[in-house]
Design a protein around this motif. Sequence first.
Motif, PDB file in Angstrom:
ATOM      1  N   THR A   1     -22.867  17.991 -34.333  1.00 46.07           N
ATOM      2  CA  THR A   1     -23.423  18.640 -33.142  1.00 46.07           C
ATOM      3  C   THR A   1     -24.005  17.602 -32.192  1.00 46.07           C
ATOM      4  O   THR A   1     -24.846  16.785 -32.587  1.00 46.07           O
ATOM      5  N   ASN A   2     -23.572  17.648 -30.939  1.00 43.97           N
ATOM      6  CA  ASN A   2     -24.075  16.719 -29.933  1.00 43.97           C
ATOM      7  C   ASN A   2     -25.385  17.222 -29.337  1.00 43.97           C
ATOM      8  O   ASN A   2     -25.590  18.423 -29.172  1.00 43.97           O
ATOM      9  N   ASP A   3     -26.278  16.279 -29.009  1.00 43.05           N
ATOM     10  CA  ASP A   3     -27.522  16.579 -28.316  1.00 43.05           C
ATOM     11  C   ASP A   3     -27.720  15.495 -27.263  1.00 43.05           C
ATOM     12  O   ASP A   3     -28.261  14.419 -27.542  1.00 43.05           O
ATOM     13  N   LEU A   4     -27.260  15.770 -26.053  1.00 38.33           N
ATOM     14  CA  LEU A   4     -27.269  14.747 -25.006  1.00 38.33           C
ATOM     15  C   LEU A   4     -28.667  14.392 -24.533  1.00 38.33           C
ATOM     16  O   LEU A   4     -28.844  13.416 -23.793  1.00 38.33           O
ATOM     17  N   SER A   5     -29.675  15.156 -24.953  1.00 37.31           N
ATOM     18  CA  SER A   5     -31.057  14.818 -24.612  1.00 37.31           C
ATOM     19  C   SER A   5     -31.668  13.840 -25.614  1.00 37.31           C
ATOM     20  O   SER A   5     -32.819  13.416 -25.428  1.00 37.31           O
ATOM     21  N   ALA A   6     -30.937  13.496 -26.655  1.00 36.56           N
ATOM     22  CA  ALA A   6     -31.477  12.602 -27.695  1.00 36.56           C
ATOM     23  C   ALA A   6     -30.479  11.492 -28.007  1.00 36.56           C
ATOM     24  O   ALA A   6     -30.180  11.196 -29.164  1.00 36.56           O
ATOM     25  N   ILE A   7     -29.958  10.843 -26.965  1.00 33.07           N
ATOM     26  CA  ILE A   7     -28.938   9.823 -27.138  1.00 33.07           C
ATOM     27  C   ILE A   7     -29.577   8.498 -27.557  1.00 33.07           C
ATOM     28  O   ILE A   7     -30.564   8.059 -26.966  1.00 33.07           O
ATOM     29  N   ASN A   8     -28.989   7.869 -28.588  1.00 32.79           N
ATOM     30  CA  ASN A   8     -29.379   6.514 -29.027  1.00 32.79           C
ATOM     31  C   ASN A   8     -30.887   6.384 -29.265  1.00 32.79           C
ATOM     32  O   ASN A   8     -31.504   5.387 -28.895  1.00 32.79           O
ATOM     33  N   GLN A   9     -31.454   7.365 -29.903  1.00 29.00           N
ATOM     34  CA  GLN A   9     -32.871   7.282 -30.258  1.00 29.00           C
ATOM     35  C   GLN A   9     -33.029   6.478 -31.542  1.00 29.00           C
ATOM     36  O   GLN A   9     -32.290   6.696 -32.506  1.00 29.00           O
ATOM     37  N   PRO A  10     -33.993   5.561 -31.611  1.00 28.61           N
ATOM     38  CA  PRO A  10     -34.197   4.778 -32.834  1.00 28.61           C
ATOM     39  C   PRO A  10     -34.762   5.647 -33.951  1.00 28.61           C
ATOM     40  O   PRO A  10     -35.176   6.788 -33.707  1.00 28.61           O
ATOM     41  N   PRO A  11     -34.770   5.157 -35.189  1.00 32.25           N
ATOM     42  CA  PRO A  11     -35.339   5.930 -36.298  1.00 32.25           C
ATOM     43  C   PRO A  11     -36.766   6.391 -36.005  1.00 32.25           C
ATOM     44  O   PRO A  11     -37.591   5.629 -35.479  1.00 32.25           O
ATOM     45  N   SER A  12     -37.035   7.636 -36.329  1.00 26.08           N
ATOM     46  CA  SER A  12     -38.345   8.233 -36.072  1.00 26.08           C
ATOM     47  C   SER A  12     -38.596   9.321 -37.101  1.00 26.08           C
ATOM     48  O   SER A  12     -37.766   9.586 -37.976  1.00 26.08           O
ATOM     49  N   ALA A  13     -39.758   9.974 -36.988  1.00 29.69           N
ATOM     50  CA  ALA A  13     -40.088  11.065 -37.905  1.00 29.69           C
ATOM     51  C   ALA A  13     -39.150  12.242 -37.717  1.00 29.69           C
ATOM     52  O   ALA A  13     -38.895  13.005 -38.654  1.00 29.69           O
ATOM     53  N   GLU A  14     -38.618  12.426 -36.503  1.00 26.63           N
ATOM     54  CA  GLU A  14     -37.711  13.539 -36.237  1.00 26.63           C
ATOM     55  C   GLU A  14     -36.297  13.219 -36.684  1.00 26.63           C
ATOM     56  O   GLU A  14     -35.623  14.059 -37.278  1.00 26.63           O
ATOM     57  N   HIS A  15     -35.842  12.009 -36.378  1.00 26.91           N
ATOM     58  CA  HIS A  15     -34.512  11.548 -36.794  1.00 26.91           C
ATOM     59  C   HIS A  15     -34.718  10.298 -37.642  1.00 26.91           C
ATOM     60  O   HIS A  15     -34.928   9.213 -37.099  1.00 26.91           O
ATOM     61  N   TRP A  16     -34.657  10.457 -38.943  1.00 26.73           N
ATOM     62  CA  TRP A  16     -35.023   9.367 -39.849  1.00 26.73           C
ATOM     63  C   TRP A  16     -34.164   8.130 -39.681  1.00 26.73           C
ATOM     64  O   TRP A  16     -34.650   7.019 -39.836  1.00 26.73           O
TER      65      TRP A  16
END
Length: 273
Positions: A38-53
Amino acid sequence: VFRRIRQNKVAMASLAVIAIIALMAIFAPMFSPYDYSTNDLSAINQPPSAEHWFGTDQLGRDLWARVWVGARVSLLIGLGGAIAPQIVGIFIGGISGYFGGWVDMVIMRVIDVGLCIPELVYVTLMMLLLGSGPAAIIATIAMVGWMGAARFIRGRILQFKNREFVLAAKAQGAGPMRQIFRYILPNILGQQVVSITAAIPGAIFMEAYLSFIGLGIKSPMTSWGQLSQIGSSLFRTSPYQLWIPGAFISITILAFYLFGNSLRDALDPHLRD
């Protein structure tokens, strides 16, 4: 054999790493709140975080989910790519070694010619012919690897086919296939298990290589090799997209190599207590 493996700390550590990766590949995507495709164009190339490990990729897809779905594909290809050549090699090598004569000569000459052709030529032609996908990669690895397995099996058949227990079975009416599969193969099963274990990391690396050069797994399906291929194009701005799948490839290959070496030592009769 199990006792010797259990006493080997390197073998047990390697087996634990393999088991953890396999369990995570099976269960981790089920409990992830994000779908791997599933694509989420509002979260492109985000570094590791609590939301996206593990961060996100260039289309906003969650890398945690994609890494573990990719682990399923890579491990499946690793197992299939290790077992399929052995199955083909057992049948062809068994026929060649047992019957001998002109059958053995023809099969061995075909294998000699086949081994003279560079592996990359086979791989490229097979992938262009069969297309992408796990089944195509496994078939490609099988086409490349069966020749070495057949030569090994032939040598072992020649070693055992005139032993007393095989001749006794033949005298009692056992056919060629029963002699091979009932009396000869069980005596070399340990070596075959070691060969399969040692071939798994090679198959995983082959999948990663094919995907990296664009002949392997295609999006939206994913694998560790495909993730590395995508991450390499973004290494300057988002290096984690290459480091994470690359680390899993390296750790898994190392674990299988170490476990394979330990298994070989455990099955070696010269090293038994």
